[in-house]
Enzyme design. Structure first.
Site, PDB file in Angstrom:
ATOM      1  N   GLY A 157      40.375  37.234  44.519  1.00  0.00           N
ATOM      2  CA  GLY A 157      41.342  37.944  45.339  1.00  0.00           C
ATOM      3  C   GLY A 157      41.750  39.276  44.746  1.00  0.00           C
ATOM      4  O   GLY A 157      42.255  40.140  45.447  1.00  0.00           O
ATOM      5  N   ASP A 195      48.433  30.775  37.450  1.00  0.00           N
ATOM      6  CA  ASP A 195      47.252  30.297  38.192  1.00  0.00           C
ATOM      7  C   ASP A 195      46.414  29.402  37.287  1.00  0.00           C
ATOM      8  O   ASP A 195      45.204  29.597  37.143  1.00  0.00           O
ATOM      9  CB  ASP A 195      46.430  31.484  38.710  1.00  0.00           C
ATOM     10  CG  ASP A 195      45.456  31.071  39.808  1.00  0.00           C
ATOM     11  OD1 ASP A 195      45.618  29.962  40.376  1.00  0.00           O
ATOM     12  OD2 ASP A 195      44.522  31.836  40.108  1.00  0.00           O
TER      13      ASP A 195
END
Length: 761
Positions: free
Chosen positions: A444, A557
């Site tokens: 991303g 993350d």
């Protein structure tokens, strides 16, 4: 006179001399053939029905292979029902038909609320299904799942597909003055892809807080699948139109038959006519083919006699011939030739000079032409080279390169040496000009390339997608701290480059892939000892970031895909694209929610309050992944088993954890050891962050469990108990652990006000 002015005067002189050369005589008038852009003509001329058949239903033309009635169409799936003067494909209202696609009216889910949060209009569920297995699919390239509102999210479930693919997105706004995101990526509107080969779907619209916080300026929300190019959203007032749901159609791809082009051409049922092109259908693995007119032709490619030539010379918009030239039509093309007393290529024609003057002029110019041409090339190259140098200097300044240099110069020792600032030319050579075969992965935040530096060191170069000019100083501050992170289980940031449009980061190269691949994508050879060691090393890295770094760093993350294994299979924590630095005087930071579906801390997701315990929850999911060999989210599993964290805790509560542990783990560990690991996972997955252990505690427990050794007398007993774990009967009260209430599954791909989307299941 300054050198730069001389340079430009020379350029003007060269242009003037080049114009004079056009006056040279040409032995023949050459008609150069070019192709006009006529895509708009071919798309608007897809007409024609079978003889004796009704050509229109209402205002819509019905071209073959479609038809009103079975005798007027190619096959049953192409029959259009026009009994009520409204074209219907089964139950779908047809809006338009092209040679390769059909557009139909969509289905919209909508929810409205009053200021107390009570629902006043509940059409929160919408679905659509194609009438036949073949030849239709919802176009994954033209359609998007779109959600409109300030406190909403939607999930799309595709039934009948391999893996039951789920996608979704969410949108929000903080006030009525928020600027609407024109790209529909999270502020007031979001959109996401739909899966390939989709034939039926069901979408559900929900709200985070029933619009109680945004009701004064947004009391209704909408979700639908529709054509991305037909959707133009600029404000909440766009949805006040009562015909809102009809403005954005759904695009359906279709194909002819169940053979490819080669197979169909050898059969009697081949539909492509003269002057057409046949292309194989590649949508969702289905067979079939499509027919389109060749460039320069128009008409119905499925209906005899096929496509006819376009006379570009009849329409000045379709040819680029000079006004002093003659246009001549040709099959699928046209030519231009200058008229008498004019010279040129037909696109540009100039009056012809007298023969004697032209000869004299040509003799005077022919000797200098080559040198002048070389001069033009040299000037052009010099200007481009200067522009490139100036552009790189501009990027270096706006990306904070000068600030980074000043910060590094103030640091003594090895930290300053390792924080190298690379030039754009160095990274371009290292990646072979960013060749496709050098791509290690995409995410991303950008693309990661494999690079080879002049000293033969192999590195990973991360090329980011975007850079916020207002956050340059903060970016440099955080980058400087990350460069000083020095831990053997953290991927080292070697340096950066500021001379490209967005900064590029250079990391050490880790060769043996990710822990996720070793657990799920290969035949796992990880012993229990290996799993505990890797887990302890990853936990040590997180503990260092939380408490030993100069400023605490929350990873945000943590997942098995971000734990890399080096040449010695040592764990390396990677990908700090979503990381957040925490000031020393703060324990929590309010931030836009980012993370990965299945690993995301539910408390962080609900409150937006980020702390180091959010990483602990994600790490607990990784531990459960190591013990079970199961993915954190798997839509192929039953509803109960879909979310690994919930399934793991429920299995412990119901004394059946043995059923989901990987057989190798059960055989290699004793009950006491496995029970201790499971208890640690359970503590990490507590819904309340204060009840979770710190990463320091996790490291100590994992290292203790990794050193566990079985005595000979224990070995026999443990073996028998391990066999019992794999049997149909569960040991009584061994895993009778209490857990908190299970959370409901949240699925889809959500966006929260930034250009970054993250999956949630």
């Amino acid at each position: 006179m300054c050198p730069s002015l001389n340079m430009y005067l020379h350029a003007v002189l060269l242009l003037f001399l080049s114009w004079l050369l056009l006056l040279l005589p040409q032995p023949t008038v050459l008609a150069k053939t070019v192709t006009a852009n006529i895509s708009d003509v071919t798309s608007n001329s897809f007409l024609g029905t079978m003889p004796g058949c009704q050509s229109k239903c209402g205002n819509l033309s019905i071209p073959y292979p479609f038809g009103i009635g079975a005798d007027c169409s190619f096959d049953l799936p192409f029959v259009i029902n026009c009994s009520n003067s409204e074209p219907l494909l089964d139950e779908l209202v047809v809006i338009s038909i092209s040679p390769t696609q059909v557009r139909v009216r969509n289905a919209v889910a909508s929810m409205c609320y009053d200021k107390t949060g009570a629902v006043t209009n509940d059409i929160g569920l919408a679905w659509a299904s194609l009438p036949f297995d073949e030849p239709y699919t919802f176009s994954d390239t033209a359609n998007k799942l779109i959600v409109i509102g300030c406190d909403d999210y939607s999930e799309l479930v595709a039934d009948g597909q391999a893996g039951n693919v789920i996608s979704g997105c969410g949108s929000n706004c903080s006030s009525s003055t928020d600027k609407i995101d024109a790209n529909c990526t999270g502020i007031g509107c979001c959109q996401t892809n739909i899966p390939k080969g989709l034939k039926s779907y069901e979408l559900e619209l929900s709200s985070f807080e029933n619009h109680t916080q945004v009701w004064s300026y947004n009391n209704c929300s909408y979700a639908f699948v529709g054509e991305q190019d037909s959707f133009h959203y600029s404000s909440l007032s766009d949805i006040s139109d009562p015909n809102f749901e009809y403005r954005v159609p759904i695009v359906i791809d279709f194909a002819i038959g169940n053979q490819n082009c080669v197979e169909a051409q050898n059969s009697d049922a081949y539909l492509c006519q003269l002057n057409t092109l046949c292309t194989n259908n590649t949508d969702g693995g289905s067979k079939g083919y499509l027919c389109t007119c060749k460039i320069g032709y128009e008409g119905n490619p499925y209906l005899s006699p096929g496509c006819t030539d376009i006379d570009e010379c009849r329409n000045d918009n379709l040819n680029d011939c000079d006004e002093n030239a003659t246009c001549k039509n040709a099959p699928g093309n046209f030519t231009c030739s200058c008229n008498e007393h004019y010279v040129g290529d037909g696109r540009g024609c100039t009056p012809q000079a007298s023969q004697i003057s032209v000869i004299k002029l040509s003799l005077g110019l022919s000797f200098g032409f080559v040198s002048l041409l070389i001069g033009v090339i040299w000037i052009y190259s010099s200007i481009n080279r200067r522009k490139l140098i100036k552009l790189r200097e501009q990027y270096f300044q706006q990306n904070g390169g000068l600030l980074m240099k000043q910060k590094i110069s103030s640091i003594d020792g090895t930290s300053a040496e390792s924080s190298k600032i690379f030039t754009a030319e160095e990274l371009k050579k290292a990646t072979n000009n960013y060749a496709e075969d050098r791509i290690l992965g995409r995410g991303g935040y950008g693309v990661v390339y494999k690079g080879i530096l002049p000293d033969q060191r192999i590195v990973a170069i991360k090329k980011s997608k975007v850079m916020d000019a207002n956050q340059v100083e903060q970016f440099i501050h955080e980058l400087l701290i990350v460069t000083q992170v020095n831990h053997r289980n953290v991927v080292k940031l070697l340096g950066c480059c500021f001379e490209s449009e967005v900064p590029e980061l250079v990391y050490e190269y880790i060769p043996n892939g990710t822990l996720f691949e070793h657990i799920h994508k290969t035949l796992s050879r990880l012993t229990l000892e290996h799993r505990l060691r890797i887990a302890a090393e990853a936990a040590g890295a997180l503990s260092y970031l939380h408490s030993a770094a100069s400023i605490p760093i929350i990873h945000r993350d943590v997942k098995s895909a971000n734990i890399l294994l080096d040449a010695n299979y040592m764990a390396k924590m990677a990908d700090f694209g979503a990381s957040r630095l925490v000031p020393l005087d703060q324990t929590q930071v309010t931030t836009l929610v980012q993370g990965t579906l299945g690993y995301l801390d539910p408390e962080y997701f609900q409150t937006g309050q980020l702390n180091e315990k959010s990483d602990v929850y994600s790490f607990g999911v990784v531990l459960a992944e190591l013990l079970t060999g199961k993915k954190p989210i798997c839509l192929e599993r039953s509803q109960e088993e879909r979310n690994l964290a919930t399934y793991f805790l429920v299995s412990m509560k119901e004394n059946r954890l043995y059923q989901i542990l990987e057989p190798r783990v059960v055989k290699e560990g004793t009950l006491e050891q496995l029970q201790a690991i499971a208890e640690l996972v359970k503590r990490c997955l507590c819904l309340r962050s204060e009840e979770r252990p710190a990463m320091k505690e996790v490291v100590v427990e994992l290292e203790s469990l990794g050193k566990y050794r079985k005595d000979p007398w224990v070995n026999q007993q443990s073996h028998e108990e391990s066999e019992n774990l794999l049997s149909d009967e569960a040991p009584t009260n061994i895993y009778a652990f209490s857990i908190g209430p299970s959370t409901s599954d949240i699925s889809g791909q959500y966006s929260f006000g930034t250009s970054t989307t993250f999956p949630l299941n």
